[in-house]
Design a protein around this motif. Structure first.
Motif, PDB file in Angstrom:
ATOM      1  N   UNK A 134       0.285  -1.375  -0.422  1.00  0.00           N
ATOM      2  CA  UNK A 134       0.317  -0.585   0.100  1.00  0.00           C
ATOM      3  C   UNK A 134       1.209   1.693  -0.155  1.00  0.00           C
ATOM      4  N   UNK A 135       1.404   0.623  -0.210  1.00  0.00           N
ATOM      5  CA  UNK A 135       2.939   2.285   0.497  1.00  0.00           C
ATOM      6  C   UNK A 135       2.678   3.184  -1.248  1.00  0.00           C
ATOM      7  N   UNK A 136       2.689   3.092  -2.413  1.00  0.00           N
ATOM      8  CA  UNK A 136       2.472   3.619  -2.924  1.00  0.00           C
ATOM      9  C   UNK A 136       0.634   4.247  -3.514  1.00  0.00           C
ATOM     10  N   UNK A 137      -0.597   3.460  -3.068  1.00  0.00           N
ATOM     11  CA  UNK A 137      -1.392   4.300  -3.221  1.00  0.00           C
ATOM     12  C   UNK A 137      -1.498   5.607  -1.965  1.00  0.00           C
ATOM     13  N   UNK A 138      -0.291   4.719  -0.788  1.00  0.00           N
ATOM     14  CA  UNK A 138      -1.259   5.680   0.567  1.00  0.00           C
ATOM     15  C   UNK A 138      -0.582   7.103   0.046  1.00  0.00           C
ATOM     16  N   UNK A 139       0.597   7.054  -0.621  1.00  0.00           N
ATOM     17  CA  UNK A 139       1.625   8.198  -1.044  1.00  0.00           C
ATOM     18  C   UNK A 139       0.919   9.216  -1.993  1.00  0.00           C
ATOM     19  N   UNK A 140      -0.090   8.133  -2.277  1.00  0.00           N
ATOM     20  CA  UNK A 140      -0.554   9.809  -3.948  1.00  0.00           C
ATOM     21  C   UNK A 140      -2.153   9.966  -2.910  1.00  0.00           C
ATOM     22  N   UNK A 141      -2.553   9.266  -1.917  1.00  0.00           N
ATOM     23  CA  UNK A 141      -3.531   9.593  -1.237  1.00  0.00           C
ATOM     24  C   UNK A 141      -2.715  10.907  -0.538  1.00  0.00           C
ATOM     25  N   UNK A 142      -1.953  10.844   0.749  1.00  0.00           N
ATOM     26  CA  UNK A 142      -1.743  11.602   1.594  1.00  0.00           C
ATOM     27  C   UNK A 142      -1.204  13.036   1.244  1.00  0.00           C
ATOM     28  N   UNK A 143      -0.578  12.958  -0.482  1.00  0.00           N
ATOM     29  CA  UNK A 143      -0.334  13.856  -1.710  1.00  0.00           C
ATOM     30  C   UNK A 143      -1.263  14.757  -1.980  1.00  0.00           C
ATOM     31  N   UNK A 144      -2.239  14.149  -2.083  1.00  0.00           N
ATOM     32  CA  UNK A 144      -3.483  14.456  -2.756  1.00  0.00           C
ATOM     33  C   UNK A 144      -3.856  15.377  -1.238  1.00  0.00           C
ATOM     34  N   UNK A 145      -3.747  14.998  -0.128  1.00  0.00           N
ATOM     35  CA  UNK A 145      -4.864  15.153   1.116  1.00  0.00           C
ATOM     36  C   UNK A 145      -3.536  16.396   0.971  1.00  0.00           C
TER      37      UNK A 145
END
Length: 333
Positions: free
Chosen positions: A42-53
């Motif tokens: 989940x490293x890539x999905x989490x990084x994209x999610x937190x970047x958008x946030x």
């Protein structure tokens, strides 16, 4: 060798061993933030999610602050406090999210001792300031609804400045005290912090010093700051709801409640997660649960603040439309 020489040699050897042991205890110069490393898929999905946030959080709070500063119609106590809260949330998100994103995107989870202590300082500062600012904002809404005729006289500009200044000063005092006590501790290994930022409790577990004093101070500060501000904020809203229920017309009740409902959502999100972690010991000891609830008050609260206030507030939306019109006219030139 005489007995005197033997005793002297043994004392020198013991002192040397103590010095070596002390040097080993203070050798740690960096920590490893484990974060969400136990979820490699989940490293890539989490990084994209937190970047958008992070992008939305920064854009929303900076836009809110800019509107409050530039629009004359928003120069009121309510929006003065909102501007301070937006400034706080901007700094709050920048204290936590950039380091988290670096770990997720690069896989480098190391953080120096000085950077960790600095992050802890600003984290404690922001949390404490937000507790007081949310209390001040609830008091402001209480006066506006409970005593509207005297509201302007009670919430003069110098009173607003004093309330906000007091919030920042208390935050400075609390964070300075906690950080100074933490800086006196010795960390001799292991150096892995089971969190995505340098939080108080996970760091304390790594210390090989006597932590009884700082734990006592932390407990006293929790009961002197978090609990009282939460209870006073809760009392303010109980009084607000009681006053709203006495309004005879349904339209009047809905209009009055809309002025404070957005603030109530922010307060519930922030204090709910904060109290679960720091006021309930059994929850704070569970690493994964600690991280999940920490996301609520470190990541989601700075995000929902500008969204809720912007989308649910008519005056902010009107100010945004006027700013958009001015920008469009400037581009057409």
């Amino acid at each position: 060798m005489s007995q005197h020489q033997f005793i002297r040699t043994a004392a020198l050897q013991r002192k040397l061993m103590e010095n070596v042991e002390w040097s080993n205890q203070t050798f740690i110069t960096e920590f490893i933030l484990l974060g969400f490393g136990n979820l490699p898929e989940l490293q890539t999905p989490l990084s994209l999610l937190f970047l958008v946030i992070y992008i939305v959080t920064m854009a929303g709070n900076i836009l809110t602050l800019a509107l409050v500063v530039t629009d004359q119609h928003l120069h009121t106590p309510m929006y003065f406090f909102l501007g301070n809260l937006s400034c706080l949330e901007t700094c709050y998100a920048s204290t936590i999210l950039p380091r988290m994103l670096t770990s997720l995107l690069t896989g480098n989870r190391t953080i120096s001792y000085s950077s960790c202590i600095t992050q802890l300082y600003f984290f404690v500062f922001m949390v404490t300031a937000e507790c007081f600012l949310l209390l001040v904002m609830s008091y402001d809404r209480y006066l506006a609804i409970f005593n509207p005729l005297h509201y302007a006289a009670l919430m003069r500009s110098w009173v607003c400045i004093q309330l906000v200044s007091g919030s920042w000063i208390m935050a400075f005092f609390t964070s300075t005290l906690i950080t100074l006590l933490m800086a006196r501790l010795t960390f001799c290994g292991p150096n892995e912090i089971d969190h995505f930022f340098c939080d108080f409790a996970p760091m304390l577990k790594l210390s090989c010093s006597d932590t009884s004093l700082i734990e006592l101070v932390d407990l006293l500060l929790c009961f002197a700051i978090i609990l009282p501000t939460f209870l006073l904020t809760l009392i303010s809203y109980v009084c607000i709801i009681t006053t709203i229920l006495r309004i005879p017309s349904t339209t009047g009740r809905q209009k009055a409640f809309s002025t404070c409902s957005s603030h109530l959502i922010v307060v519930a999100t922030f204090y709910g997660s904060l109290i679960i972690i720091y006021m309930i010991p059994t929850a704070g000891t569970a690493g994964d649960l600690h991280k999940v609830f920490s996301v609520f008050y470190t990541v989601l609260t700075p995000l929902v603040n500008p969204l809720i206030y912007s989308l649910r507030n008519k005056e902010v939306k009107e100010a945004l439309k006027k700013a958009g019109g001015k920008l469009a006219a400037f581009i057409r030139r």
